[in-house]
Design an enzyme around this catalytic site. Structure first.
Site, PDB file in Angstrom:
ATOM      1  N   LYS A  76      39.653  46.098  34.328  1.00 27.67           N
ATOM      2  CA  LYS A  76      40.936  46.538  34.406  1.00 27.67           C
ATOM      3  C   LYS A  76      41.537  46.053  35.846  1.00 27.67           C
ATOM      4  CE  LYS A  76      43.374  48.502  32.102  1.00 27.67           C
ATOM      5  NZ  LYS A  76      44.043  49.426  31.318  1.00 27.67           N
ATOM      6  N   TYR A 114      40.899  47.323  64.520  1.00 28.46           N
ATOM      7  CA  TYR A 114      40.311  48.540  64.616  1.00 28.46           C
ATOM      8  C   TYR A 114      40.738  49.312  66.054  1.00 28.46           C
ATOM      9  CZ  TYR A 114      36.815  52.256  63.477  1.00 28.46           C
ATOM     10  OH  TYR A 114      36.400  53.464  63.153  1.00 28.46           O
TER      11      TYR A 114
END
Length: 431
Positions: free
Chosen positions: A95, A40
């Site tokens: 999916k 970060y």
């Protein structure tokens, strides 16, 4: 036959106290203060500035190149119809699980609470920079045609409506092999469809592209034959397959047909209707969960028939999982701008060719059978065959390169070896 109860399915979806089927997992270490600074602030600023200068570097410094959006508005969920965006989420998560397990592709599922095609297009286009590809799912026709075509024209990443093209690609592979088994030619068969929605139209379109004359395709729906001059329940994509000049029923049209393709509803095909078809008829009854005619009834009515369904508990399942994970794998790996006709045709031919190869022991073991050999009871590969990833993804990638859709070229022998390793790791790992 595997029986799934409501209780079994609901318990699975909250097993171990963890709701749903997917989670986000970090791919880099985050154990020290230095790791945190790299992941970060301040370290993250460096890839930000590089990507601003060269957007293609997003493929190098982020997960974009292995990330697919699985998107639905819930207007055509499996065989359940319009149940709304939120109700489609279990399917979209499903999916995502298949993408990950079969092809090591990460996904975010996005359920869009909108019916207006233009609104959906705007939302997806705005989100597109996140992804390397977009898989549209369970969006009703005719809106799905406009949504897919408009998005693909706007974006430089693949946009693929799996309900259309996934089914079409697997069906074409099955048809190529059944025509070989019955000594027929693509340009010499009469094909009758039951159903004229998104999947049926995409299947018919793909069959034309692999060599079936358009005038040999007869499409029927709840009204009857799609014929020249019909006004009721028509739209341009359906009109393209109008054949004949007068109304007719499925029963009439099926007489003398070589191939039946069902993408409609259960039990519309009576045994008596099959008896009017040509010798050695090819019957693909793919309505889910219950086909247009059951496998057993079809075989009893026509012992000379070759029969396939969309079900896993009978031979010759026409299963979309043989398509979308590997098609996207190949497309992502060459950073394709689209999944074009050449790539779809290559996928069909790769699956057809693989089904003609000897079946490894591991596949037999996975399906608890002693023998599988190319023929009437086996003409499409099994989804748990580890070779599917290597054969299909590499064919799609090569077609993308050859057709100019790819941003990257690949060393194909090395790529095939990498795909083989990826498949072995994915399907052997615990779920």
């Amino acid at each position: 036959m595997i029986k799934i109860t409501r209780e079994d399915a609901l318990a699975y979806h909250q097993q171990d106290g963890i709701p749903g089927k997917l989670a986000v997992v970090p791919t880099k270490p985050l154990l020290t203060q230095r790791d945190l600074s790299l992941a970060y602030t301040p370290g993250v600023a460096y890839p930000v500035l590089e990507i601003e200068k060269d957007p293609d570097l997003a493929y190098e410094y982020t997960n974009k190149g292995n990330l697919v959006a699985v998107i639905s508005n819930g207007t055509a969920i499996l065989g359940l119809g319009n149940r709304g965006a939120l109700a489609s989420k279990p399917v979209m998560e499903g999916k995502g699980v298949l993408f990950k397990k079969f092809a090591a592709i990460d996904t975010y599922d996005l359920e869009i609470n909108a019916l207006d095609p233009q609104q959906i297009i705007q939302i997806v286009a705005a989100l597109a920079p996140t992804f390397g590809g977009i898989n549209l799912e369970d969006i009703r026709s005719p809106e799905c045609f406009q949504i897919e075509q408009t998005l693909q024209s706007m974006l430089d990443i693949p946009v693929f409506h799996d309900d259309q093209h996934g089914t079409a690609i697997i069906l074409a592979a099955a048809l190529l092999n059944t025509l070989e088994l019955t000594n027929r030619r693509l340009d010499g068969v009469k094909i009758v469809f039951s159903g004229a929605g998104a999947a049926a139209i995409a299947c018919a379109t793909h069959l034309v592209k692999i060599g079936v004359p358009r005038q040999h395709i007869w499409m029927t729906d709840i009204v009857g034959l799609v014929y020249e001059g019909r006004k009721e329940q028509m739209f341009p994509e359906k009109q393209a397959f109008a054949n004949g000049s007068r109304p007719a029923s499925l029963t009439e049209v099926l007489q003398g047909a070589d191939v039946f393709i069902g993408l409609s509803v259960a039990n519309v095909l009576a045994p008596e209707m099959l008896k009017t078809m040509a010798a050695n008829p090819i019957i693909f009854a793919m309505a889910n969960p219950d086909p247009e005619i059951s496998y057993d009834l079809a075989v009893a009515a026509r012992p000379d028939a070759i029969v396939a369904t969309g079900r896993s508990d009978y031979p010759n399942q026409i299963n979309n999982v043989l398509g979308f994970p590997f098609i996207f794998r190949g497309a992502l790996d060459v950073r394709a701008r689209a999944i074009n006709d050449s790539m779809k045709i290559a996928a069909s031919h790769a699956l057809a060719a693989l089904a003609r190869q000897p079946v490894p022991t591991e596949v037999l073991r996975a399906y608890n059978v002693d023998h599988l050999e190319f023929g009437r009871a086996y003409f499409v590969p099994k989804p748990l065959d580890l070779r599917v990833c290597e054969w299909e993804a590499s064919a799609v990638a090569q077609a993308a390169i050859d057709s100019g859709a790819a941003r990257l070229a690949l060393n194909m022998p090395a790529y095939r070896a990498r795909l083989q390793t990826l498949a072995e790791k994915g399907l052997s790992a615990p779920a």
